[in-house]
Write a protein that holds these residues in place. Sequence first.
Motif, PDB file in Angstrom:
ATOM      1  N   ARG A   1       0.796  -1.238   0.000  1.00  0.00           N
ATOM      2  CA  ARG A   1       0.000   0.000   0.000  1.00  0.00           C
ATOM      3  C   ARG A   1       0.826   1.285   0.000  1.00  0.00           C
ATOM      4  O   ARG A   1       0.577   2.152  -0.851  1.00  0.00           O
ATOM      5  CB  ARG A   1      -0.969  -0.036   1.190  1.00  0.00           C
ATOM      6  CG  ARG A   1      -1.793   1.214   1.350  1.00  0.00           C
ATOM      7  CD  ARG A   1      -2.932   1.011   2.314  1.00  0.00           C
ATOM      8  NE  ARG A   1      -2.493   0.795   3.677  1.00  0.00           N
ATOM      9  CZ  ARG A   1      -3.311   0.485   4.692  1.00  0.00           C
ATOM     10  NH1 ARG A   1      -4.610   0.350   4.478  1.00  0.00           N
ATOM     11  NH2 ARG A   1      -2.848   0.309   5.913  1.00  0.00           N
ATOM     12  N   PRO A   2       1.785   1.458   0.928  1.00  0.00           N
ATOM     13  CA  PRO A   2       2.502   2.741   0.921  1.00  0.00           C
ATOM     14  C   PRO A   2       3.269   2.981  -0.378  1.00  0.00           C
ATOM     15  O   PRO A   2       3.502   4.134  -0.760  1.00  0.00           O
ATOM     16  CB  PRO A   2       3.462   2.617   2.117  1.00  0.00           C
ATOM     17  CG  PRO A   2       3.534   1.168   2.428  1.00  0.00           C
ATOM     18  CD  PRO A   2       2.234   0.578   2.014  1.00  0.00           C
TER      19      PRO A   2
ATOM     20  N   PHE B   1      -6.059   1.939  -5.043  1.00  0.00           N
ATOM     21  CA  PHE B   1      -5.015   2.964  -5.186  1.00  0.00           C
ATOM     22  C   PHE B   1      -4.641   3.164  -6.651  1.00  0.00           C
ATOM     23  O   PHE B   1      -4.406   4.287  -7.089  1.00  0.00           O
ATOM     24  CB  PHE B   1      -3.775   2.588  -4.350  1.00  0.00           C
ATOM     25  CG  PHE B   1      -4.060   2.627  -2.878  1.00  0.00           C
ATOM     26  CD1 PHE B   1      -3.860   3.784  -2.156  1.00  0.00           C
ATOM     27  CD2 PHE B   1      -4.566   1.519  -2.221  1.00  0.00           C
ATOM     28  CE1 PHE B   1      -4.161   3.840  -0.805  1.00  0.00           C
ATOM     29  CE2 PHE B   1      -4.866   1.560  -0.877  1.00  0.00           C
ATOM     30  CZ  PHE B   1      -4.671   2.721  -0.163  1.00  0.00           C
TER      31      PHE B   1
ATOM     32  N   MET C   1       5.887  11.637  -0.332  1.00  0.00           N
ATOM     33  CA  MET C   1       4.525  11.575   0.236  1.00  0.00           C
ATOM     34  C   MET C   1       3.922  12.973   0.348  1.00  0.00           C
ATOM     35  O   MET C   1       2.700  13.123   0.343  1.00  0.00           O
ATOM     36  CB  MET C   1       4.534  10.850   1.579  1.00  0.00           C
ATOM     37  CG  MET C   1       4.807   9.360   1.394  1.00  0.00           C
ATOM     38  SD  MET C   1       4.520   8.392   2.874  1.00  0.00           S
ATOM     39  CE  MET C   1       2.752   8.145   2.795  1.00  0.00           C
TER      40      MET C   1
ATOM     41  N   HIS D   1      -0.855  -1.553  12.390  1.00  0.00           N
ATOM     42  CA  HIS D   1      -0.513  -2.741  11.595  1.00  0.00           C
ATOM     43  C   HIS D   1       0.912  -3.243  11.815  1.00  0.00           C
ATOM     44  O   HIS D   1       1.295  -4.283  11.286  1.00  0.00           O
ATOM     45  CB  HIS D   1      -0.711  -2.475  10.097  1.00  0.00           C
ATOM     46  CG  HIS D   1       0.350  -1.584   9.511  1.00  0.00           C
ATOM     47  ND1 HIS D   1       0.214  -0.230   9.462  1.00  0.00           N
ATOM     48  CD2 HIS D   1       1.549  -1.860   8.983  1.00  0.00           C
ATOM     49  CE1 HIS D   1       1.297   0.303   8.912  1.00  0.00           C
ATOM     50  NE2 HIS D   1       2.126  -0.663   8.613  1.00  0.00           N
ATOM     51  N   ARG D   2       1.716  -2.504  12.574  1.00  0.00           N
ATOM     52  CA  ARG D   2       3.120  -2.880  12.738  1.00  0.00           C
ATOM     53  C   ARG D   2       3.209  -4.257  13.381  1.00  0.00           C
ATOM     54  O   ARG D   2       2.562  -4.510  14.417  1.00  0.00           O
ATOM     55  CB  ARG D   2       3.742  -1.801  13.622  1.00  0.00           C
ATOM     56  CG  ARG D   2       5.211  -1.650  13.631  1.00  0.00           C
ATOM     57  CD  ARG D   2       5.868  -1.290  12.351  1.00  0.00           C
ATOM     58  NE  ARG D   2       5.337  -0.159  11.640  1.00  0.00           N
ATOM     59  CZ  ARG D   2       5.461   0.013  10.322  1.00  0.00           C
ATOM     60  NH1 ARG D   2       6.083  -0.888   9.589  1.00  0.00           N
ATOM     61  NH2 ARG D   2       4.970   1.068   9.747  1.00  0.00           N
TER      62      ARG D   2
ATOM     63  N   PRO E   1      -9.671   2.261  10.571  1.00  0.00           N
ATOM     64  CA  PRO E   1      -9.691   1.479   9.316  1.00  0.00           C
ATOM     65  C   PRO E   1      -8.719   0.320   9.484  1.00  0.00           C
ATOM     66  O   PRO E   1      -7.528   0.528   9.615  1.00  0.00           O
ATOM     67  CB  PRO E   1      -9.189   2.470   8.248  1.00  0.00           C
ATOM     68  CG  PRO E   1      -9.095   3.810   8.911  1.00  0.00           C
ATOM     69  CD  PRO E   1      -8.986   3.557  10.394  1.00  0.00           C
TER      70      PRO E   1
ATOM     71  N   PRO F   1     -10.304  -0.926   5.456  1.00  0.00           N
ATOM     72  CA  PRO F   1      -9.296   0.036   4.987  1.00  0.00           C
ATOM     73  C   PRO F   1      -9.956   1.013   4.012  1.00  0.00           C
ATOM     74  O   PRO F   1     -10.805   0.623   3.212  1.00  0.00           O
ATOM     75  CB  PRO F   1      -8.283  -0.851   4.247  1.00  0.00           C
ATOM     76  CG  PRO F   1      -8.441  -2.202   4.834  1.00  0.00           C
ATOM     77  CD  PRO F   1      -9.892  -2.314   5.228  1.00  0.00           C
ATOM     78  N   VAL F   2      -9.583   2.277   4.118  1.00  0.00           N
ATOM     79  CA  VAL F   2     -10.189   3.293   3.252  1.00  0.00           C
ATOM     80  C   VAL F   2      -9.249   3.620   2.097  1.00  0.00           C
ATOM     81  O   VAL F   2      -8.060   3.285   2.131  1.00  0.00           O
ATOM     82  CB  VAL F   2     -10.540   4.578   4.044  1.00  0.00           C
ATOM     83  CG1 VAL F   2     -11.642   4.296   5.051  1.00  0.00           C
ATOM     84  CG2 VAL F   2      -9.314   5.169   4.729  1.00  0.00           C
ATOM     85  N   SER F   3      -9.799   4.300   1.095  1.00  0.00           N
ATOM     86  CA  SER F   3      -8.970   4.700  -0.049  1.00  0.00           C
ATOM     87  C   SER F   3      -8.071   5.857   0.363  1.00  0.00           C
ATOM     88  O   SER F   3      -8.258   6.460   1.423  1.00  0.00           O
ATOM     89  CB  SER F   3      -9.861   5.121  -1.214  1.00  0.00           C
ATOM     90  OG  SER F   3     -10.363   6.428  -0.973  1.00  0.00           O
ATOM     91  N   TYR F   4      -7.115   6.191  -0.483  1.00  0.00           N
ATOM     92  CA  TYR F   4      -6.167   7.266  -0.148  1.00  0.00           C
ATOM     93  C   TYR F   4      -6.895   8.602   0.017  1.00  0.00           C
ATOM     94  O   TYR F   4      -6.633   9.342   0.981  1.00  0.00           O
ATOM     95  CB  TYR F   4      -5.106   7.359  -1.245  1.00  0.00           C
ATOM     96  CG  TYR F   4      -4.068   8.423  -0.989  1.00  0.00           C
ATOM     97  CD1 TYR F   4      -3.222   8.354   0.114  1.00  0.00           C
ATOM     98  CD2 TYR F   4      -3.927   9.509  -1.854  1.00  0.00           C
ATOM     99  CE1 TYR F   4      -2.262   9.323   0.348  1.00  0.00           C
ATOM    100  CE2 TYR F   4      -2.965  10.485  -1.631  1.00  0.00           C
ATOM    101  CZ  TYR F   4      -2.141  10.389  -0.522  1.00  0.00           C
ATOM    102  OH  TYR F   4      -1.190  11.363  -0.288  1.00  0.00           O
TER     103      TYR F   4
ATOM    104  N   MET G   1      -8.724   8.634   3.154  1.00  0.00           N
ATOM    105  CA  MET G   1      -7.785   8.713   4.282  1.00  0.00           C
ATOM    106  C   MET G   1      -7.334  10.162   4.475  1.00  0.00           C
ATOM    107  O   MET G   1      -7.282  10.648   5.614  1.00  0.00           O
ATOM    108  CB  MET G   1      -6.587   7.800   3.988  1.00  0.00           C
ATOM    109  CG  MET G   1      -5.629   7.643   5.139  1.00  0.00           C
ATOM    110  SD  MET G   1      -6.384   6.757   6.526  1.00  0.00           S
ATOM    111  CE  MET G   1      -4.992   6.759   7.663  1.00  0.00           C
TER     112      MET G   1
ATOM    113  N   SER H   1       1.855   3.574  11.836  1.00  0.00           N
ATOM    114  CA  SER H   1       2.270   3.636  10.432  1.00  0.00           C
ATOM    115  C   SER H   1       3.367   4.673  10.242  1.00  0.00           C
ATOM    116  O   SER H   1       3.369   5.712  10.917  1.00  0.00           O
ATOM    117  CB  SER H   1       1.056   4.014   9.584  1.00  0.00           C
ATOM    118  OG  SER H   1       1.456   4.633   8.371  1.00  0.00           O
ATOM    119  N   GLY H   2       4.275   4.416   9.311  1.00  0.00           N
ATOM    120  CA  GLY H   2       5.282   5.418   8.982  1.00  0.00           C
ATOM    121  C   GLY H   2       4.657   6.580   8.233  1.00  0.00           C
ATOM    122  O   GLY H   2       4.764   7.747   8.637  1.00  0.00           O
ATOM    123  N   GLY H   3       3.952   6.243   7.144  1.00  0.00           N
ATOM    124  CA  GLY H   3       3.367   7.283   6.298  1.00  0.00           C
ATOM    125  C   GLY H   3       2.361   8.156   7.033  1.00  0.00           C
ATOM    126  O   GLY H   3       2.341   9.382   6.854  1.00  0.00           O
TER     127      GLY H   3
ATOM    128  N   GLU I   1       1.777  12.254   7.384  1.00  0.00           N
ATOM    129  CA  GLU I   1       0.543  12.863   6.894  1.00  0.00           C
ATOM    130  C   GLU I   1      -0.155  13.655   8.000  1.00  0.00           C
ATOM    131  O   GLU I   1      -0.786  14.677   7.736  1.00  0.00           O
ATOM    132  CB  GLU I   1      -0.378  11.795   6.298  1.00  0.00           C
ATOM    133  CG  GLU I   1       0.142  11.296   4.952  1.00  0.00           C
ATOM    134  CD  GLU I   1      -0.544  10.045   4.433  1.00  0.00           C
ATOM    135  OE1 GLU I   1      -0.261   9.651   3.296  1.00  0.00           O
ATOM    136  OE2 GLU I   1      -1.340   9.448   5.180  1.00  0.00           O
TER     137      GLU I   1
END
Length: 360
Positions: free
Chosen positions: A10-11, A46, A169, A202-203, A230, A259-262, A265, A279-281, A285
């Motif tokens: 995903r990312p 995505f 990003m 999720h990690r 999500p 899970p949602v779309s970008y 999100m 999450s990293g991303g 954000e």
Amino acid sequence: RKIVTIVGARPQFVKVAPVSRVLRTHCREVLVNTGQHYDYKMAGVFFEELSIPKPDYDLGVGSGNHGKQTGEMLNKIEEVLLRETPDAVLVYGDTNSTLAGALAASKLHIPIFHVEAGLRSFNKRMPEEINRIATDHVSDLLFPPTETAVRNLQREGFADHVFMVGDVMLDAVLYNIELAKRNHRLETFGLAERDYYLATIHRADNTDDRQRLKAILEALSRMSAPVVLPLHPRTQKMIADYGFGDLIASSPAIRIIEPVSYLEMLLLESGAKGIITDSGGVQKEAYFARVPCYTLRDETEWVETVESGWNTLVNPLNANLADAVQRRTDVPYIENLYGDGNAASKIVDCMMKFLAERRG
Ligand code: UD1
Ligand code: UDP
């Protein structure tokens, strides 16, 4: 000139979109999707929403233990590279897809370009840390997003082929945020602005440890406003395996969604009163959206978010989130910690120069 780009999780779909858009105006890109993520809500959506070109190769590797998953990718990517004989291979981030792409290319003596190089958590229990270190060490061009990442690379002996370009990003957010706000509404999710928390978990360190996952869910359930979660499929699976469904069902705060779309999100992030994540991303954000972030980890690669006061590390084991939220005070916003939003163009310029010089 031909570049093979490798993505799969995903990312990476979020990161490839802005770079691919620029890259394709300069050279031929062959897109390889390993299939590490395959559910529509983790992958297909995505490609559609971000107009990512259709992959030239769908390797369909899917889930598995690290060895099986990475090994199968390595095998299949090598076949693609032998067939395509590209001038370079482009990889993103720190997933098993990144490592497999970099390893396959390195053994075939194909130059490797690594976007999001130099990130370090200094925690080798994380599979991502191994993936990043190995990828950086076989790469020919390194694109760190921050000065901290540049310093990490310098410490490991890299100087020549390191280009600080900022974070792709941010390019993605700037390109999509207005679209997100135009096309989606918080009301659709039954939410009102600044009246809810957004959470993602999720990690592996958090999900695959019964005690930690329980502590996190209990902390979320104690929040005083709704917590929209999500749910990543990995976390969904572990919640079922550990039998935490009841804990969630009996919590008035936690609201699990798919899970949602970008774009969804980005909207959920920008409207939240706080973001809770591992999450990293999403940590970055949150900073881009100027929303306070609480990171359920012992350390982070994105240290600037913490140093600037926009992100707080919260120990997952005694996750006192409510306390962390209460203690956070207003802090000034520091601009441009992750560049100016033109990382994609800078990356493509460097890549083209590298290839021209090699040819010349
Ligand atoms: C991977 C990356 C992680 C990244 C994350 C982004 C590695 C080692 N980890 O973690 O760095 O932060 O992606 O989301 O590369 N699953 C599904 N459907 C899917 C995908 C996964 O059901 O479409 C389930 C499977 O049960 C699978 C589990 O999720 O075993 C984990 O998936 P995997 O890709 O191995 O790792 P992530 O936890 O997603
Ligand atoms: N994301 C999304 N929908 C979700 C959760 C995350 O679109 O339900 C996006 C998020 O906005 C960010 C990216 O996915 O752009 C981050 O991916 P993830 O958290 O899976 O991985 P990480 O960044 O931790 O590697």
